[in-house]
Design an enzyme around this catalytic site. Structure first.
Site, PDB file in Angstrom:
ATOM      1  N   ARG A 169       0.840  -1.211   0.000  1.00 28.04           N
ATOM      2  CA  ARG A 169       0.000   0.000   0.000  1.00 28.04           C
ATOM      3  C   ARG A 169       0.868   1.250   0.000  1.00 28.04           C
ATOM      4  O   ARG A 169       0.576   2.241  -0.672  1.00 28.04           O
ATOM      5  CB  ARG A 169      -0.917   0.008   1.231  1.00 28.04           C
ATOM      6  N   SER A 184      -6.045  -3.020   8.626  1.00 33.33           N
ATOM      7  CA  SER A 184      -4.622  -3.082   8.946  1.00 33.33           C
ATOM      8  C   SER A 184      -4.413  -2.869  10.453  1.00 33.33           C
ATOM      9  O   SER A 184      -3.745  -3.655  11.128  1.00 33.33           O
ATOM     10  CB  SER A 184      -3.875  -2.005   8.146  1.00 33.33           C
TER      11      SER A 184
END
Ligand code: URA
Length: 442
Positions: A169, A184
């Site tokens: 990411r 996350s």
């Protein structure tokens, strides 16, 4: 047959929904290497643009959590975990975690690295020579019971999906998604047993949530995920329009956090750390907020939190002599300053621009495989509200090369505004949200 990621990428791209078993299959296949980075990156971009529903986000969190093992800790003191959504100059964990331990909690913390224009606790800690953040499960548990805290990275055994997705990411512009940030953070927090998860949700120009509305939506989403997994989760909303404190960059921030633990340091950093610890005292021991704040502030001022930090750093291999001898820290080879174009009062320091400049100076990564430069970053010489004369130093950039200095300076040349009159700055802590998502004034 290998896992077929393409139909899922296309469905998400077109705004469709994914089932729990599909998300689980995709995450499992990515971790095992069956789905390549380029397909996962395309999926993450589709999620960033299209979003995920609540059930999809819970499924993503569960898939990431179950990609590895979990850590059960039994301790006499209540276990409290803390995590920030990411900010610029956000060294709060370095102060709040030992402070939590100093007031009687145990803190088993999995942290992250720099993400996008924001910094990460692991990169900051690793700027202390020798300090290790890769810990075996048994060692992690021992440190928590012996020192009241441990801070470690995701690993091949513990939330490996987040370890891989986090780095992907960071390098593919897919950080600012409510669902990806929530899964996350919450997968890491749920992987370790704790009685309370405290989130520091950053709001403003330098945060992933630009305004209170989006930050509140994120906080309520994370609290609901915590509830779905039976975990008491609460949040503080804190301002991130200007960098927190006066340093942005790994070693620079550790030095500032140490100054704070030793009774100095910037007021905004102290306020956020104290408010987080007060929230834990309120949630777990039922203390009134004002009493809780007094108790947390006293443990910071007395040096109790610094004592915890000083004893703990060598336990993870860190050379503790750096804490008391700031002159030992390596200096970056090159530096340059941004000067005030006119006299007046500093009325704005754009956190995002400063964060991006710090990344360009070498303090963060531009590609997955990049390392970080511990000594690089940006110093805020003239903090918000201060009086400056024309030509005075406002910001100082540190880097290893003149190219990095040039890139960073060009990113922040307009980051500071000077007003003719002094302006009142808003308090850093905005409010807190309890475990039902209800807003309470802190
Ligand atoms: N912190 C995390 O651990 N993950 C994110 O996505 C953002 C902040």
């Amino acid at each position: 047959m290998k896992f077929q990621a393409l139909p899922l990428i296309e469905r998400k791209r077109d705004g469709g929904a994914l089932e729990e078993r599909e998300i689980q299959g995709l995450v499992e296949a990515y971790v095992s290497g069956d789905v390549p980075d380029y397909q996962m990156a395309a999926f993450l971009m589709a999620v960033t643009i299209r979003g995920m529903s609540f059930p999809e986000t819970v499924a993503m969190t569960a898939a990431m959590l179950h990609s590895g093992e979990t850590i059960e800790i039994s301790a006499r003191q209540p276990l409290v975990d803390k995590h920030s959504t990411g900010g610029v100059g956000d060294k709060t964990s370095l102060v709040a975690v030992p402070l939590l331990a100093a007031v009687g909690f145990c803190v088993p913390k999995l942290s992250g690295r720099g993400l996008g224009h924001t910094g990460g606790t692991l990169d900051k800690l690793e700027s202390i020579p020798g300090l290790r953040t890769t810990l075996e499960r048994a060692e992690f548990k021992t440190l928590v019971s012996r020192y009241g805290l441990a801070i470690a990275a995701q690993s091949e055994d513990i939330v490996p999906a987040d370890r891989l997705l986090y780095a992907l990411r960071d390098a593919t512009g897919t950080v600012p998604s409510l669902s990806l940030i929530a899964s996350s953070i919450m997968s890491k927090k749920l992987a370790v047993s704790s009685r309370l998860i405290l989130l520091d949700v950053k709001v403003g120009d330098g945060a992933f949530f630009p305004d209170e509305e989006s930050a509140m939506a994120f906080a309520r989403l994370a609290i609901r995920i915590g509830e779905a997994f039976g975990r008491d989760t609460r949040a503080l909303l804190t301002r991130m329009d200007a960098p927190l404190g006066q340093t942005v960059g790994n070693a620079l921030e550790v030095r500032e956090a140490v100054a704070c633990l030793r009774g100095g340091g910037p007021q905004d950093l102290r306020d956020v750390a104290v408010a987080l610890v007060a929230e834990a005292l309120h949630a777990i021991h039922g203390l009134e907020r004002a009493d809780a704040r007094r108790r947390a502030a006293a443990a910071l001022a007395s040096g109790a939190a610094y004592d915890v930090f000083r004893r703990w750093i060598p336990s993870q291999g860190g050379d503790g002599t750096y804490l008391e001898h700031p002159e030992r820290w390596p200096q970056a080879a090159a530096a340059d300053t941004i000067k005030a174009p006119s006299a007046g009062y500093v009325s704005r320091i754009g956190a995002r621009a400063v964060g991006e400049a710090a990344r360009l100076s070498g303090a963060g990564r531009l590609r997955k495989e990049d390392g970080v430069d511990a000594s690089a970053g940006v110093e805020i010489v003239a903090p918000l509200g201060s009086r400056v004369e024309c030509g005075a130093d406002l910001l100082r950039v540190h880097a290893s090369s003149e190219d990095q200095i040039r890139a960073a300076v060009s990113r922040i040349k307009d980051a500071v505004s000077i007003a003719k009159e002094p302006t009142q700055s808003a308090p850093t802590v905005i409010c807190s949200l309890d475990k039902t998502g209800r807003r309470e004034e802190s």
